[in-house]
Design a protein around this motif. Sequence first.
Motif, PDB file in Angstrom:
ATOM      1  N   SER A  11       1.014  -1.565   0.059  1.00  9.01           N
ATOM      2  CA  SER A  11      -0.157  -0.123  -0.046  1.00  9.01           C
ATOM      3  C   SER A  11       0.955   1.216  -0.495  1.00  9.01           C
ATOM      4  O   SER A  11       2.206   1.369   0.418  1.00  9.01           O
ATOM      5  N   LYS A  12       0.351   2.352  -0.507  1.00  7.08           N
ATOM      6  CA  LYS A  12       0.913   4.126  -0.649  1.00  7.08           C
ATOM      7  C   LYS A  12       0.550   4.175   0.988  1.00  7.08           C
ATOM      8  O   LYS A  12      -0.111   3.614   1.432  1.00  7.08           O
ATOM      9  N   ILE A  13       1.695   5.154   0.441  1.00  4.17           N
ATOM     10  CA  ILE A  13       1.557   5.906   2.517  1.00  4.17           C
ATOM     11  C   ILE A  13       0.602   6.907   2.863  1.00  4.17           C
ATOM     12  O   ILE A  13       1.305   7.806   3.553  1.00  4.17           O
TER      13      ILE A  13
ATOM     14  N   LEU B 244      -8.148 -13.922   3.687  1.00  2.11           N
ATOM     15  CA  LEU B 244      -7.526 -14.893   5.282  1.00  2.11           C
ATOM     16  C   LEU B 244      -9.062 -15.787   5.401  1.00  2.11           C
ATOM     17  O   LEU B 244      -9.375 -16.682   6.116  1.00  2.11           O
ATOM     18  N   GLY B 245     -10.095 -14.616   4.973  1.00  4.00           N
ATOM     19  CA  GLY B 245     -11.780 -15.182   6.149  1.00  4.00           C
ATOM     20  C   GLY B 245     -12.206 -16.621   4.692  1.00  4.00           C
ATOM     21  O   GLY B 245     -12.429 -17.236   4.382  1.00  4.00           O
ATOM     22  N   ASN B 246     -11.602 -16.010   3.312  1.00  2.00           N
ATOM     23  CA  ASN B 246     -12.062 -17.101   2.085  1.00  2.00           C
ATOM     24  C   ASN B 246     -10.959 -17.727   1.138  1.00  2.00           C
ATOM     25  O   ASN B 246     -10.972 -18.273   0.468  1.00  2.00           O
ATOM     26  N   THR B 247      -9.516 -18.259   1.890  1.00  2.00           N
ATOM     27  CA  THR B 247      -9.391 -18.599   1.187  1.00  2.00           C
ATOM     28  C   THR B 247      -7.756 -19.388   1.978  1.00  2.00           C
ATOM     29  O   THR B 247      -7.810 -19.238   3.336  1.00  2.00           O
ATOM     30  N   ASP B 248      -7.269 -20.779   1.670  1.00  2.00           N
ATOM     31  CA  ASP B 248      -5.955 -21.095   2.863  1.00  2.00           C
ATOM     32  C   ASP B 248      -4.661 -20.618   2.769  1.00  2.00           C
ATOM     33  O   ASP B 248      -3.835 -20.753   2.934  1.00  2.00           O
ATOM     34  N   LEU B 249      -4.883 -19.244   1.985  1.00  2.36           N
ATOM     35  CA  LEU B 249      -3.076 -18.270   1.982  1.00  2.36           C
ATOM     36  C   LEU B 249      -3.302 -17.439   3.488  1.00  2.36           C
ATOM     37  O   LEU B 249      -4.381 -17.262   3.692  1.00  2.36           O
ATOM     38  N   THR B 250      -2.108 -17.085   3.341  1.00  2.00           N
ATOM     39  CA  THR B 250      -2.120 -16.390   4.755  1.00  2.00           C
ATOM     40  C   THR B 250      -0.802 -14.508   4.165  1.00  2.00           C
ATOM     41  O   THR B 250      -0.549 -14.740   2.495  1.00  2.00           O
ATOM     42  N   VAL B 251      -1.729 -13.884   5.123  1.00  2.00           N
ATOM     43  CA  VAL B 251      -1.184 -12.600   4.134  1.00  2.00           C
ATOM     44  C   VAL B 251       0.326 -12.070   5.215  1.00  2.00           C
ATOM     45  O   VAL B 251       0.167 -12.017   6.383  1.00  2.00           O
ATOM     46  N   LEU B 252       0.526 -10.363   4.137  1.00  2.00           N
ATOM     47  CA  LEU B 252       1.556 -10.037   4.386  1.00  2.00           C
ATOM     48  C   LEU B 252       1.267  -8.934   4.230  1.00  2.00           C
ATOM     49  O   LEU B 252       1.523  -8.701   2.919  1.00  2.00           O
ATOM     50  N   THR B 253       1.355  -7.988   5.077  1.00  2.00           N
ATOM     51  CA  THR B 253       1.608  -6.558   3.769  1.00  2.00           C
ATOM     52  C   THR B 253       2.269  -5.850   4.433  1.00  2.00           C
ATOM     53  O   THR B 253       3.011  -5.500   5.384  1.00  2.00           O
TER      54      THR B 253
ATOM     55  N   PHE C 276       0.051  -7.162  -5.310  1.00  2.00           N
ATOM     56  CA  PHE C 276      -0.475  -6.799  -5.397  1.00  2.00           C
ATOM     57  C   PHE C 276      -0.763  -5.387  -4.469  1.00  2.00           C
ATOM     58  O   PHE C 276      -0.519  -5.489  -3.331  1.00  2.00           O
ATOM     59  N   TYR C 277      -1.889  -4.391  -5.355  1.00  2.00           N
ATOM     60  CA  TYR C 277      -2.044  -3.769  -4.309  1.00  2.00           C
ATOM     61  C   TYR C 277      -2.995  -2.297  -4.614  1.00  2.00           C
ATOM     62  O   TYR C 277      -3.140  -2.606  -6.395  1.00  2.00           O
ATOM     63  N   PRO C 278      -4.058  -1.477  -3.979  1.00  2.00           N
ATOM     64  CA  PRO C 278      -4.749  -0.820  -4.644  1.00  2.00           C
ATOM     65  C   PRO C 278      -4.499  -0.196  -5.389  1.00  2.00           C
ATOM     66  O   PRO C 278      -2.996   1.289  -4.613  1.00  2.00           O
ATOM     67  N   GLU C 279      -3.925   0.294  -6.597  1.00  2.00           N
ATOM     68  CA  GLU C 279      -3.883   1.546  -7.772  1.00  2.00           C
ATOM     69  C   GLU C 279      -5.375   2.349  -8.558  1.00  2.00           C
ATOM     70  O   GLU C 279      -6.075   2.318  -7.831  1.00  2.00           O
ATOM     71  N   TYR C 280      -4.861   3.463  -8.605  1.00  2.00           N
ATOM     72  CA  TYR C 280      -6.112   4.166  -9.474  1.00  2.00           C
ATOM     73  C   TYR C 280      -5.732   4.386 -10.572  1.00  2.00           C
ATOM     74  O   TYR C 280      -4.808   4.359 -11.932  1.00  2.00           O
ATOM     75  N   THR C 281      -6.276   4.373 -11.557  1.00  2.00           N
ATOM     76  CA  THR C 281      -6.977   3.893 -12.815  1.00  2.00           C
ATOM     77  C   THR C 281      -6.207   4.934 -13.362  1.00  2.00           C
ATOM     78  O   THR C 281      -5.165   5.149 -14.387  1.00  2.00           O
ATOM     79  N   GLY C 282      -6.740   6.995 -13.327  1.00  2.00           N
ATOM     80  CA  GLY C 282      -5.572   8.451 -13.251  1.00  2.00           C
ATOM     81  C   GLY C 282      -3.957   7.903 -13.444  1.00  2.00           C
ATOM     82  O   GLY C 282      -3.392   8.328 -14.207  1.00  2.00           O
ATOM     83  N   THR C 283      -4.194   7.041 -11.919  1.00  2.00           N
ATOM     84  CA  THR C 283      -2.300   6.906 -11.667  1.00  2.00           C
ATOM     85  C   THR C 283      -1.941   6.617 -13.220  1.00  2.00           C
ATOM     86  O   THR C 283      -1.057   6.686 -13.562  1.00  2.00           O
TER      87      THR C 283
ATOM     88  N   LEU D 285      -7.353  -0.163   2.155  1.00  2.00           N
ATOM     89  CA  LEU D 285      -8.226  -1.170   1.761  1.00  2.00           C
ATOM     90  C   LEU D 285      -7.163  -2.621   1.318  1.00  2.00           C
ATOM     91  O   LEU D 285      -7.389  -3.591   1.417  1.00  2.00           O
ATOM     92  N   ALA D 286      -5.559  -2.089   1.741  1.00  2.00           N
ATOM     93  CA  ALA D 286      -5.043  -3.554   2.516  1.00  2.00           C
ATOM     94  C   ALA D 286      -6.047  -4.440   3.337  1.00  2.00           C
ATOM     95  O   ALA D 286      -6.026  -5.264   2.981  1.00  2.00           O
ATOM     96  N   GLN D 287      -6.038  -3.530   4.761  1.00  2.00           N
ATOM     97  CA  GLN D 287      -6.009  -4.428   5.205  1.00  2.00           C
ATOM     98  C   GLN D 287      -7.738  -5.240   5.377  1.00  2.00           C
ATOM     99  O   GLN D 287      -8.272  -6.261   5.585  1.00  2.00           O
ATOM    100  N   MET D 288      -8.726  -4.291   4.473  1.00  2.00           N
ATOM    101  CA  MET D 288      -9.856  -5.048   4.075  1.00  2.00           C
ATOM    102  C   MET D 288      -9.263  -6.595   3.144  1.00  2.00           C
ATOM    103  O   MET D 288     -10.445  -7.611   3.322  1.00  2.00           O
ATOM    104  N   TYR D 289      -8.836  -6.036   2.084  1.00  2.00           N
ATOM    105  CA  TYR D 289      -8.486  -7.335   2.021  1.00  2.00           C
ATOM    106  C   TYR D 289      -7.346  -8.081   2.174  1.00  2.00           C
ATOM    107  O   TYR D 289      -7.864  -9.898   1.838  1.00  2.00           O
ATOM    108  N   LYS D 290      -6.995  -7.799   2.985  1.00  2.00           N
ATOM    109  CA  LYS D 290      -6.062  -9.144   4.750  1.00  2.00           C
ATOM    110  C   LYS D 290      -7.267  -9.702   4.977  1.00  2.00           C
ATOM    111  O   LYS D 290      -7.214 -10.922   4.794  1.00  2.00           O
ATOM    112  N   ILE D 291      -9.111  -9.027   5.398  1.00  2.00           N
ATOM    113  CA  ILE D 291      -9.899  -9.545   6.199  1.00  2.00           C
ATOM    114  C   ILE D 291     -10.401 -10.305   4.934  1.00  2.00           C
ATOM    115  O   ILE D 291     -10.740 -12.263   5.163  1.00  2.00           O
TER     116      ILE D 291
END
Lengths: 299, 522
Positions: free
Chosen positions: B391-393, B409-418, B439-446, B400-406
């Motif tokens: 994630s950017k700073i 973790l809840g839907n796959t057998d993968l672990t997460v490193l942020t 992966f990370y959240p990016e903006y289309t314009g950027t 968003l990074a935390q939401m993806y982490k949740i």
Amino acid sequence: MIKAAHLVKKFGSSTAVNSISFDVKEGENLILLGTSGCGKTTTLRMVNRLTEPDSGTIFLNGTDIRSQQPETLRRGIGYVLQNHGLFPHYTVAENIAIVPRLLKWESSKTGKRADELFEKLNLDPAIKDKYPAALSGGQQQRVGLARSLMVNPPVLLMDEPFGALDNLTRISIRKEFRVLDELVKKTIIMVTHDVQEAFEMGDRICLMDKGEIMQIGTPEDLLFRPANNFVANFLDEQRLQLELKSVLLEEILPGSAKNISVWDQMESLLQVNAYPDDAPGDALTIESLMAAFSKYKKR
Amino acid sequence: MDQTQTFWQFVNQQSDKLWNQTWAHIGLTMISLILAIIIAVPVGILIARKQKLSGIVLGIAGVLQTIPSIALLGVMIPFLGIGPKPAILALFLYALLPVIRNTYTGIMEVNPAVVDAAKGMGMSKWQILTKVELPLAFPVLMAGIRTATVINVGVATLAAYIAAGGLGEFIFGGIALNNSNMILAGAIPAALLAIILDFLLSLVQKINLKSIRVSWLILPFVFISMSSFYLLPTQIGGRMLGGFTPEFMGREDGYLGLKSVYRLGIETVVISDAVMYKAAFEHKLDVISGYSTDGRLKAYDLITLKDDKGIFPPYYAAPVIRNEVLTKYPELEAVLNQLSGSINDSIMTALNYKVDQLKQSPEQVAMDFMVSKHLYKPSKNGTKGTVRIGSKIFGEQYILAQMYKILILGNTDLTVLTKTGLGGTKICFDALTNNQIDFYPEYTGTGFLVLLKPDKKTIKQLEGNTDGVYQYVSQAFNKQFNIKWLKPIGFNNSYALMMRKEQAQSLHIESITDLTNHLKHK
């Protein structure tokens, strides 16, 4: 010329100097002798107010030294330290010009005086532009002495001036200094822990212990008329040598040459005896000298 | 093509700016250094005289040294505003420790026999200090000043964050804009400056001083410091002041567009977005470049100006993910897309507000939101593998990074490193292409303007076409970088110009055109 009365100095709870009094006459060499921690350096430093006494007074030519600014007082008193105290960032010439500059001397006068002292102290004029670190220990000590003598102060304070030198250099420099006319006229207080040095250089010796004066007197007084056991014990180890050095030939054999100690005479006799053929027939022998000395002691 | 411009071309083209920034940098460094020397040398002497104080004074100076530079700059804004003043104060504080410590050490290391001799010969205290102690301590003291100089040249780059100018403008602008030439144009002169100043001071250090002639030393310093005051940004205090981030200053859909499309004539300073909103709130700035979903908009009572000529393209947020990762864990795509459509602009602003202003943790805000949307499932504690989220700073990206982490973790057998807080766009994107994150959240314009840098024609073509931009970046990223854009999350975090609400209302400014006209007619 210098009169100290009832000096006391404490550092925290320990008493460095405990009510001491002494006089130094004009032109006299007074040696403050004692083991380390006896208060001799503290006493010396009180004379130019590097240390202020807790009580007691020092008079210089009859006036209380506290009546002057310490800086002014010190500029009129020569000060020689054990580790010479030369400024490492000043050349020799600049070092010896420090006090003249404080007194705002003309530089030509300073230069002339420097040349004069260099000659008297056997210093090579080529070292003037060198820094102290480039000099030998003996040279450093000579420059330190030259610096303190520049403005020809009537009083000189010396704190173990030969302490940092090796034995041979120390003995030869001591001999040189003893006959230096600049020093002969001066009133000197010198601190040392070296008994030989004290007896060689001192007109009078002030033997100190634990901040108090054990005895103050001529070398003979200390040797032959010790005031207490401490004085006697302090000198015991080197007693014979000291006696031979401090007794003059004319004292045991009236009519012989003046100002020669028994020790000096022995040395020359022993050297002559190495070549017996050269010995003058009727002259003094070691045996007759020793006999006379022994008679003198039992007197 | 202009994006393959060489470094020298860039330097030539921007030489005016480069000189200004370099002089400002020298000015900031020298002024703060001189102030530090004026204060620190006497303090060093004082604590060498009064040993009892040395512990406390060196302790305080040491603590100042450990405060992170950007935090120190931020703390000063309420008192000193923005611009050179707080920057100089911060640099001054950083320079104190090395100079105090070395003055103290230098004097303590002077042979006591030498000082004793000086005293015994009748030198006064002042003479002993200036002719014996300071000259002998000088090499050590100068070593401290050299350390302080090098530190200050480095820290002075951060001055760009609070509108004080300096080479940091290029460095941070370059990082934000993915422009290596710009980074180097700032970093190389800064490094040279440190080397040259250090070298010059090393020459001074070798001088054998017989005595410190105080006046001789102070005069050139005073001269330099007086002259460098001219070199600092002086334009602060005009009619209306704009404060823009380094990134915004260099973007076609930013300040460049404002100038060319709106003909906006406003005095500007470069500033970090960390302090920008607060500076606007405290009337230090009048117009700022912000993000439309930023929580601080709400907190500081700012409004966005309408972009009536459409220079700010839409910035729909979507995760960008490396195709390799999707091949390895195909289940990931559907899981990440669960978030799509559930956050609109106002929801995002509210979430940001909670993090930026109410100081709730991004983890908590993300968790509360996921629970309320019934997207939360307890962690399956899987062991299949690890997914690294970047994630950017800034707050929104943390959330968003935390939401993806949740979700993962809840839907796959993968672990997460942020790996959160990856500086700007360039740092984040480089981390992705270099396989440091997945992966990370990016903006289309950027992605469109900063990362792909299309030609002017393409930009014109796709202006205002939200879906078109998304399609364009999806295809181009897939082809050029082997990276996939997943479904947009739903909100549009675009650039916006912002003003204080009361000021905008009293001046009847609602759109950027209104602002331009206001500035023209005044």
